[in-house]
Design a protein around this motif. Structure first.
Motif, PDB file in Angstrom:
ATOM      1  N   UNK A   1      32.010  31.994  57.730  1.00 39.49           N
ATOM      2  CA  UNK A   1      30.804  32.387  57.019  1.00 39.49           C
ATOM      3  C   UNK A   1      31.083  33.499  56.029  1.00 39.49           C
ATOM      4  N   UNK A   2      32.313  33.521  55.505  1.00 42.23           N
ATOM      5  CA  UNK A   2      32.700  34.524  54.515  1.00 42.23           C
ATOM      6  C   UNK A   2      33.468  33.851  53.384  1.00 42.23           C
ATOM      7  N   UNK A   3      33.387  34.456  52.207  1.00 40.66           N
ATOM      8  CA  UNK A   3      34.160  34.016  51.057  1.00 40.66           C
ATOM      9  C   UNK A   3      34.919  35.215  50.519  1.00 40.66           C
ATOM     10  N   UNK A   4      36.210  35.045  50.289  1.00 37.66           N
ATOM     11  CA  UNK A   4      37.083  36.130  49.861  1.00 37.66           C
ATOM     12  C   UNK A   4      37.284  36.041  48.351  1.00 37.66           C
ATOM     13  N   UNK A   5      36.871  37.095  47.645  1.00 39.37           N
ATOM     14  CA  UNK A   5      36.983  37.156  46.193  1.00 39.37           C
ATOM     15  C   UNK A   5      37.974  38.241  45.795  1.00 39.37           C
ATOM     16  N   UNK A   6      38.751  38.038  44.730  1.00 39.26           N
ATOM     17  CA  UNK A   6      39.758  39.029  44.317  1.00 39.26           C
ATOM     18  C   UNK A   6      39.139  40.397  44.036  1.00 39.26           C
ATOM     19  N   UNK A   7      39.780  41.444  44.545  1.00 36.41           N
ATOM     20  CA  UNK A   7      39.399  42.841  44.344  1.00 36.41           C
ATOM     21  C   UNK A   7      38.009  43.183  44.887  1.00 36.41           C
ATOM     22  N   UNK A   8      37.412  42.234  45.600  1.00 37.26           N
ATOM     23  CA  UNK A   8      36.093  42.483  46.178  1.00 37.26           C
ATOM     24  C   UNK A   8      36.108  42.355  47.687  1.00 37.26           C
TER      25      UNK A   8
END
Length: 423
Positions: A142-149
């Protein structure tokens, strides 16, 4: 290659929201700076410098050997700009590159059309950023990994289908919250639908939202007009606030939320209506109307509120998912032609009832127009060489010709037996 876009709601924490807002403003500055360079280059070459006095006095003149600030050049200047403006380092490099790409897409579109020059974006007008590529799947649970965030909570109400790969993610800021549009693709290919099953024609309008050739009429819906009273109150309150103040921002967000609420209700209604039409038939015919021309008339406000162009796109999308064949036919004269005997019956816009003086066929004007659309759809398929093929539109599978069904309604029972089945 099959490409799909899925939209999800995300819930970043306070620190992530602050970072996203800062990134949006940084991208807005990059966009405006690149546009300023583009406009300066154009202004310094719009006329000979020895003949235009205003250019020497009020325009920034670039050297004659300065190259055109295209996408490649401005993109290559980003590393140099990061040394001068350290603020750019906080934003992912590919996000800045896609911002430059957005500007030049607008510039190329302007060159093709001849109008619509790109404009500077004011404070708060940059609403989205794009992450163009990912090495691995950024969605974990239930998570999405975004660059630098980092990892952001996501409401994954619809799982990503097996065999699909996440290609890019666009983060969108709206008044009601944050959203992501995830583009996924797969190597599988879905064959295009062929004409089959029951045929219907669909006519859209403002008096009734749509009418089908089978007699189904959907009442008109005016989403903006129904909620305009509340929007008018919020806009009046906003006009009394001092710009850039905290109260002004709170009032502006309420106005934006109301606009979002109207847009969400309209799109939800159109999706449900598209599924209802796909339940009715296996082949649907529409008019090839340019609704932008309709929006320029005296009923432009109601035409834009109805969003017929968006509904047509949604119907194509739903029809492709459900295997329904959808095609467009010539729209000229559909409301001025009798669907029974095919003669011209002139009607004013205020005439809402079709009454043919030749064959005495009478029906609602919108339904008659939808029946004529269905007639033209049959003829369009027959001219394409599909009529003789073993498909669902043949007489043996679908029953009777389109014209026969409506001609029977205008004839007595004694004359029905002598009807020749000819289009």
């Amino acid at each position: 290659m099959l490409n799909l876009n899925y939209t999800y709601r995300i819930y970043p924490d306070a620190e992530q929201v602050e970072s996203l807002n800062e990134w949006l403003e940084t991208c807005r500055g990059v966009y405006n700076y690149a546009l300023r360079e583009l406009k300066d280059w154009i202004a310094s070459r719009k006329c000979p410098v020895d003949r235009c006095r205003c250019s020497k006095e009020s325009e920034y003149i670039m050297p004659a050997d300065y190259p055109f600030p295209g996408y490649q050049q401005q993109q290559n200047n980003l590393p140099k700009a990061k040394k001068v403006y350290p603020r750019l380092k906080s934003v992912p490099s590919q996000v800045l590159q896609t911002t430059i790409r957005r500007l030049h897409d607008a510039w190329d579109f302007f060159r093709e059309r001849g109008y619509g020059f790109p404009r500077f974006k004011k404070y708060g007008q940059m609403k989205s950023i794009l992450f163009p590529q990912f090495k691995v799947n950024p969605i974990t649970g239930w998570q999405i990994k975004l660059p630098k965030l980092g990892k952001v909570q996501i409401n994954l109400h619809r799982p990503i289908p097996d065999g699909f790969v996440v290609k890019q993610v666009r983060v969108i800021k709206k008044a009601v919250g944050w959203f992501v549009v995830i583009s996924i693709c797969s190597d599988i290919s879905i064959p295009d639908a062929v004409p089959h099953g029951h045929f219907i024609g669909v006519d859209v309008g403002l008096n009734s939202y749509l009418a089908t050739s089978d007699g189904f009429v959907e009442p008109g819906r005016k989403f903006f007009k129904d909620m305009h009273r509340r929007l008018k109150v919020l806009q009046r309150r906003l006009s009394k606030k001092n710009k850039r103040s905290k109260n002004y921002e709170k009032a502006r967000r309420k106005v934006e939320k109301q606009h979002n609420h109207i847009a969400f209700k309209r799109k939800d209604y159109q999706y449900k209506l598209a599924h209802k039409l796909c339940d009715m038939a296996g082949t649907i015919f529409l008019e090839d109307i340019d609704f932008r021309t309709m929006a320029k008339g005296f009923l432009g406000k109601h035409t834009i509120d109805a969003a017929f162009g968006q509904f047509r796109d949604i119907l194509y999308y739903v029809g492709r998912q459900r295997g329904v064949y959808i095609a467009e036919v010539d729209h000229r004269g559909t409301s001025q032609t009798c669907p029974n005997c095919r003669i011209e019956v002139t009607k004013e816009l205020s005439d809402r009832w079709h009454s043919c003086p030749e064959c005495k066929y009478e029906v609602d004007r919108d339904i008659a127009s939808a029946q004529e659309i269905c007639n033209r759809g049959y003829e369009q398929l027959s001219t394409q060489g599909l009529w003789g093929k073993e498909i669902g539109c043949q007489v043996g599978l679908s029953g009777a010709f389109c014209l026969d069904k409506w001609r029977r309604a205008a004839m007595s029972n004694s004359d029905v037996g002598s009807l020749h089945r000819n289009l």
